[in-house]
Design a protein around this motif. Structure first.
Motif, PDB file in Angstrom:
ATOM      1  N   ASN A   1      10.133   5.401   3.313  1.00 51.56           N
ATOM      2  CA  ASN A   1       9.799   6.784   2.964  1.00 51.56           C
ATOM      3  C   ASN A   1      10.801   7.314   1.952  1.00 51.56           C
ATOM      4  OD1 ASN A   1       8.542   9.368   3.071  1.00 51.56           O
ATOM      5  ND2 ASN A   1      10.154  10.051   4.450  1.00 51.56           N
ATOM      6  N   GLU A   2      10.310   7.652   0.780  1.00 53.20           N
ATOM      7  CA  GLU A   2      11.136   8.282  -0.241  1.00 53.20           C
ATOM      8  C   GLU A   2      10.758   9.753  -0.355  1.00 53.20           C
ATOM      9  OE1 GLU A   2      10.562   6.238  -3.891  1.00 53.20           O
ATOM     10  OE2 GLU A   2      11.673   4.460  -3.277  1.00 53.20           O
ATOM     11  N   THR A   3      11.747  10.600  -0.467  1.00 55.27           N
ATOM     12  CA  THR A   3      11.480  12.020  -0.667  1.00 55.27           C
ATOM     13  C   THR A   3      11.827  12.383  -2.099  1.00 55.27           C
ATOM     14  OG1 THR A   3      13.699  12.676   0.066  1.00 55.27           O
ATOM     15  CG2 THR A   3      11.996  12.510   1.733  1.00 55.27           C
ATOM     16  N   TYR A   4      10.963  13.176  -2.699  1.00 55.65           N
ATOM     17  CA  TYR A   4      11.175  13.598  -4.078  1.00 55.65           C
ATOM     18  C   TYR A   4      11.404  15.097  -4.114  1.00 55.65           C
ATOM     19  CZ  TYR A   4      10.185  14.815  -8.935  1.00 55.65           C
ATOM     20  OH  TYR A   4      10.256  15.322 -10.207  1.00 55.65           O
ATOM     21  N   ASP A   5      12.520  15.487  -4.707  1.00 56.13           N
ATOM     22  CA  ASP A   5      12.851  16.897  -4.871  1.00 56.13           C
ATOM     23  C   ASP A   5      12.507  17.300  -6.298  1.00 56.13           C
ATOM     24  OD1 ASP A   5      14.226  19.343  -5.426  1.00 56.13           O
ATOM     25  OD2 ASP A   5      15.498  18.992  -3.684  1.00 56.13           O
TER      26      ASP A   5
ATOM     27  N   LEU B   1       0.866  -1.181   0.000  1.00 58.15           N
ATOM     28  CA  LEU B   1       0.000   0.000   0.000  1.00 58.15           C
ATOM     29  C   LEU B   1       0.902   1.230   0.000  1.00 58.15           C
ATOM     30  CD1 LEU B   1      -3.054   0.790   0.226  1.00 58.15           C
ATOM     31  CD2 LEU B   1      -2.682   0.975   2.699  1.00 58.15           C
ATOM     32  N   SER B   2       0.541   2.237  -0.781  1.00 51.89           N
ATOM     33  CA  SER B   2       1.372   3.434  -0.895  1.00 51.89           C
ATOM     34  C   SER B   2       0.557   4.684  -0.612  1.00 51.89           C
ATOM     35  CB  SER B   2       1.997   3.531  -2.292  1.00 51.89           C
ATOM     36  OG  SER B   2       2.872   2.445  -2.536  1.00 51.89           O
ATOM     37  N   ASN B   3       1.291   5.744  -0.270  1.00 55.70           N
ATOM     38  CA  ASN B   3       0.660   7.029   0.008  1.00 55.70           C
ATOM     39  C   ASN B   3       1.598   8.137  -0.454  1.00 55.70           C
ATOM     40  OD1 ASN B   3      -1.175   8.874   0.899  1.00 55.70           O
ATOM     41  ND2 ASN B   3      -0.709   8.639   3.078  1.00 55.70           N
ATOM     42  N   VAL B   4       1.024   9.230  -0.908  1.00 56.42           N
ATOM     43  CA  VAL B   4       1.815  10.388  -1.317  1.00 56.42           C
ATOM     44  C   VAL B   4       1.373  11.584  -0.481  1.00 56.42           C
ATOM     45  CG1 VAL B   4       2.411  11.955  -3.197  1.00 56.42           C
ATOM     46  CG2 VAL B   4       2.120   9.512  -3.662  1.00 56.42           C
TER      47      VAL B   4
ATOM     48  N   SER C   1       9.471  18.807   0.439  1.00 53.95           N
ATOM     49  CA  SER C   1       9.527  17.480  -0.182  1.00 53.95           C
ATOM     50  C   SER C   1       8.152  16.895  -0.453  1.00 53.95           C
ATOM     51  CB  SER C   1      10.303  16.510   0.712  1.00 53.95           C
ATOM     52  OG  SER C   1      11.630  16.935   0.885  1.00 53.95           O
ATOM     53  N   LEU C   2       8.102  16.105  -1.510  1.00 50.71           N
ATOM     54  CA  LEU C   2       6.957  15.240  -1.764  1.00 50.71           C
ATOM     55  C   LEU C   2       7.315  13.892  -1.156  1.00 50.71           C
ATOM     56  CD1 LEU C   2       4.209  15.225  -3.343  1.00 50.71           C
ATOM     57  CD2 LEU C   2       5.448  14.087  -5.181  1.00 50.71           C
ATOM     58  N   LEU C   3       6.523  13.437  -0.178  1.00 53.91           N
ATOM     59  CA  LEU C   3       6.816  12.190   0.519  1.00 53.91           C
ATOM     60  C   LEU C   3       6.076  11.038  -0.142  1.00 53.91           C
ATOM     61  CD1 LEU C   3       6.367  13.496   4.187  1.00 53.91           C
ATOM     62  CD2 LEU C   3       8.406  13.590   2.752  1.00 53.91           C
ATOM     63  N   LYS C   4       6.812  10.027  -0.529  1.00 52.23           N
ATOM     64  CA  LYS C   4       6.216   8.824  -1.105  1.00 52.23           C
ATOM     65  C   LYS C   4       6.478   7.674  -0.139  1.00 52.23           C
ATOM     66  CE  LYS C   4       6.745  10.190  -5.957  1.00 52.23           C
ATOM     67  NZ  LYS C   4       7.243   9.788  -7.291  1.00 52.23           N
ATOM     68  N   MET C   5       5.436   7.244   0.543  1.00 56.03           N
ATOM     69  CA  MET C   5       5.563   6.166   1.527  1.00 56.03           C
ATOM     70  C   MET C   5       4.993   4.872   0.963  1.00 56.03           C
ATOM     71  SD  MET C   5       4.882   7.788   5.296  1.00 56.03           S
ATOM     72  CE  MET C   5       6.121   8.878   6.027  1.00 56.03           C
ATOM     73  N   HIS C   6       5.777   3.801   1.092  1.00 51.26           N
ATOM     74  CA  HIS C   6       5.376   2.506   0.562  1.00 51.26           C
ATOM     75  C   HIS C   6       5.405   1.473   1.687  1.00 51.26           C
ATOM     76  CE1 HIS C   6       6.081   4.348  -3.375  1.00 51.26           C
ATOM     77  NE2 HIS C   6       7.274   4.727  -2.913  1.00 51.26           N
TER      78      HIS C   6
ATOM     79  N   ILE D   1      12.960  20.036  -7.851  1.00 47.14           N
ATOM     80  CA  ILE D   1      13.972  20.857  -8.524  1.00 47.14           C
ATOM     81  C   ILE D   1      15.075  19.991  -9.125  1.00 47.14           C
ATOM     82  CG2 ILE D   1      15.702  22.662  -8.204  1.00 47.14           C
ATOM     83  CD1 ILE D   1      13.947  23.823  -6.006  1.00 47.14           C
ATOM     84  N   SER D   2      15.580  19.049  -8.323  1.00 48.74           N
ATOM     85  CA  SER D   2      16.662  18.185  -8.814  1.00 48.74           C
ATOM     86  C   SER D   2      16.141  16.916  -9.486  1.00 48.74           C
ATOM     87  CB  SER D   2      17.573  17.781  -7.649  1.00 48.74           C
ATOM     88  OG  SER D   2      16.868  16.976  -6.715  1.00 48.74           O
ATOM     89  N   GLY D   3      14.875  16.568  -9.200  1.00 47.32           N
ATOM     90  CA  GLY D   3      14.302  15.346  -9.761  1.00 47.32           C
ATOM     91  C   GLY D   3      14.798  14.083  -9.076  1.00 47.32           C
ATOM     92  N   GLU D   4      15.418  14.206  -7.918  1.00 46.72           N
ATOM     93  CA  GLU D   4      16.004  13.057  -7.227  1.00 46.72           C
ATOM     94  C   GLU D   4      15.026  12.422  -6.248  1.00 46.72           C
ATOM     95  OE1 GLU D   4      19.542  14.329  -5.304  1.00 46.72           O
ATOM     96  OE2 GLU D   4      20.741  14.357  -7.146  1.00 46.72           O
ATOM     97  N   HIS D   5      15.069  11.084  -6.204  1.00 45.09           N
ATOM     98  CA  HIS D   5      14.344  10.307  -5.191  1.00 45.09           C
ATOM     99  C   HIS D   5      15.363   9.824  -4.160  1.00 45.09           C
ATOM    100  CE1 HIS D   5      11.304  10.110  -8.392  1.00 45.09           C
ATOM    101  NE2 HIS D   5      10.436   9.878  -7.433  1.00 45.09           N
ATOM    102  N   THR D   6      15.097  10.051  -2.884  1.00 47.86           N
ATOM    103  CA  THR D   6      16.021   9.660  -1.829  1.00 47.86           C
ATOM    104  C   THR D   6      15.269   8.925  -0.729  1.00 47.86           C
ATOM    105  OG1 THR D   6      17.352  11.640  -2.239  1.00 47.86           O
ATOM    106  CG2 THR D   6      17.740  10.461  -0.180  1.00 47.86           C
ATOM    107  N   THR D   7      15.798   7.771  -0.318  1.00 48.50           N
ATOM    108  CA  THR D   7      15.215   7.058   0.826  1.00 48.50           C
ATOM    109  C   THR D   7      15.718   7.709   2.104  1.00 48.50           C
ATOM    110  OG1 THR D   7      15.098   4.964  -0.376  1.00 48.50           O
ATOM    111  CG2 THR D   7      15.021   4.852   2.021  1.00 48.50           C
TER     112      THR D   7
END
Length: 408
Positions: free
Chosen positions: A342-346, A260-263, A320-325, A348-354
């Motif tokens: 929890n992944e954060t999406y930036d 299950l995921s959430n944004v 950040s846009l938080l993507k939780m899975h 501006i840079s387009g990077e996904h970071t755990t």
């Protein structure tokens, strides 16, 4: 707890209103301690403090904590415990030469939350909850804080849980580690607690070395376990045997079907005192997502038994846009282990970071379907979840294997 939050902001000299360019704290560098000799040793009783959630009287507050089933939102309580751990650390820190009008030249960051086990007492939404805690171990710049959660029931305080927070002490601008007051145990009881902190530090280092996700290959037992699971998914009666055709055993589900995921888009109201997303907020969101997954799989007939551990790898910017899975990674009889990433999406840079990983162990009223990994990546998550389960129940490979055989 509202007073606790207000006092933390006041002691750190943080501006209360949001600003994309917060007030600089660089001037506080002149007040940072240069040597541990400049700091007086502290005892555990120096940092002991308590705070109350007055759910019995504050109806507006009660509405924030109640679940649709009438109990208390555990995610809210975890959020409070994280904030309270910071408050305990404030009681420990003492700079004797710092003028009371000068903010503390520190930044406090949560690094790790150790195993949190819950009692059988189900918290009620109309009874006061008390948080208590003290510093239990201190390194050069890291501090362990123990926090208890209790609720008043029939005139007595009953334990809900206990948590261990590993905090990092950073300088005023959060750009380097900062030394902190040493801890001086005053009696045999405090020495035992302090030694426990030392042992947990060594154990964390050892577990990190042995982690599957740090290059350590699975044990021979674990490799055999994964092979046996794989063979259960093969159709051995099919004359045209092929590894490309796999079937799900009866009473089992594929791991890929149990997620299950959430944004979430973070906002300034979710920030901590340093304009990053508050760690307690992330803990609340992750816990509630894990419960949502359990609810969909088992019709809500499960209880959270243990938060195995929580890792904070890096700060999360407010923008950040938080993507939780949430993934179900291990099952055993009537237990389920959920991992939330929890992944954060930036943008501006387009990077996904755990940035965070959370593990939860739930117990259910009835036996649960066995989770089956389909890929090698999922198999590694399965083994990692299994290790978390063993740590939660205090078992061994042979004990867990016995449970598996007994459950069929």
């Amino acid at each position: 707890m509202n007073d606790v939050k207000t006092e933390i902001v006041k002691k750190l000299g943080i501006q209360e209103n949001w600003s994309a360019l917060p007030k600089s704290r660089e001037y506080l560098a002149q007040y940072e301690p240069k040597s541990v000799d400049d700091l007086p040793a502290r005892s555990m009783k120096d940092s002991f403090t308590s705070a109350l959630l007055p759910l019995s009287q504050d109806l507006a507050l009660r509405d924030k904590y109640v679940t649709f089933m009438g109990s208390v939102r555990l995610g809210r309580l975890m959020e409070d415990m994280d904030l309270f751990a910071v408050w305990v650390l404030h009681q420990h820190v003492k700079l004797p030469n710092l003028d009371p009008s000068i903010p503390l030249p520190y930044t406090f960051v949560t690094l790790f939350v150790d195993s949190i086990n819950f009692t059988d007492h189900i918290p009620k939404n109309d009874s006061d909850i008390r948080l208590s805690g003290h510093v239990s171990w201190v390194g050069r710049s890291s501090v362990e804080v123990v926090v208890w959660l209790e609720q008043k029931f029939q005139g007595r305080w009953r334990k809900l849980t206990r948590a261990l927070f590993l905090m990092a002490c950073r300088n005023a601008t959060n750009s380097a580690a900062a030394i902190v007051n040493p801890l001086n145990p005053e009696n045999d009881g405090e020495k035992k607690i302090f030694t426990g902190g030392e042992n947990r530090k060594r154990k964390r280092i050892q577990l990190q070395k042995e982690s599957i996700f740090h290059g350590q290959e699975p044990s021979a037992f674990e490799q055999k376990l994964i092979h046996n699971i794989f063979m259960k998914t093969m159709d051995l009666n099919n004359k045209n045997k092929t590894f490309n055709v796999r079937k799900i055993p009866s009473g089992a589900i594929w791991m890929e079907d149990a997620q299950l995921s959430n944004v979430i888009y973070s906002h300034p109201e979710d920030r901590n005192a340093h304009n990053s997303v508050f760690g307690g907020y992330l803990m609340r969101q992750a816990l509630e997502l894990s419960w949502g997954l359990v609810y969909t799989l088992n019709e809500g007939r499960c209880r959270l038994r243990c938060i195995n551990d929580i890792t904070f790898s890096r700060p999360v910017p407010v923008s950040s846009l938080l993507k939780m899975h949430a993934h179900l990674v291990y099952t055993e009889v009537n237990y389920m282990v959920i991992v939330v990433i929890n992944e954060t999406y930036d943008a501006i840079s387009g990077e996904h970071t755990t940035s965070n990983v959370f593990y939860y162990t739930y117990s259910c009223d009835v036996p649960v379907n066995q989770i089956i990994p389909k890929t090698y990546n999922e198999a590694m998550w399965y083994l990692d979840g299994r290790r978390k389960f063993i740590a939660a129940v205090g078992g061994e490979d042979e004990k867990i294997e016995g449970l598996t055989q007994k459950s069929g």
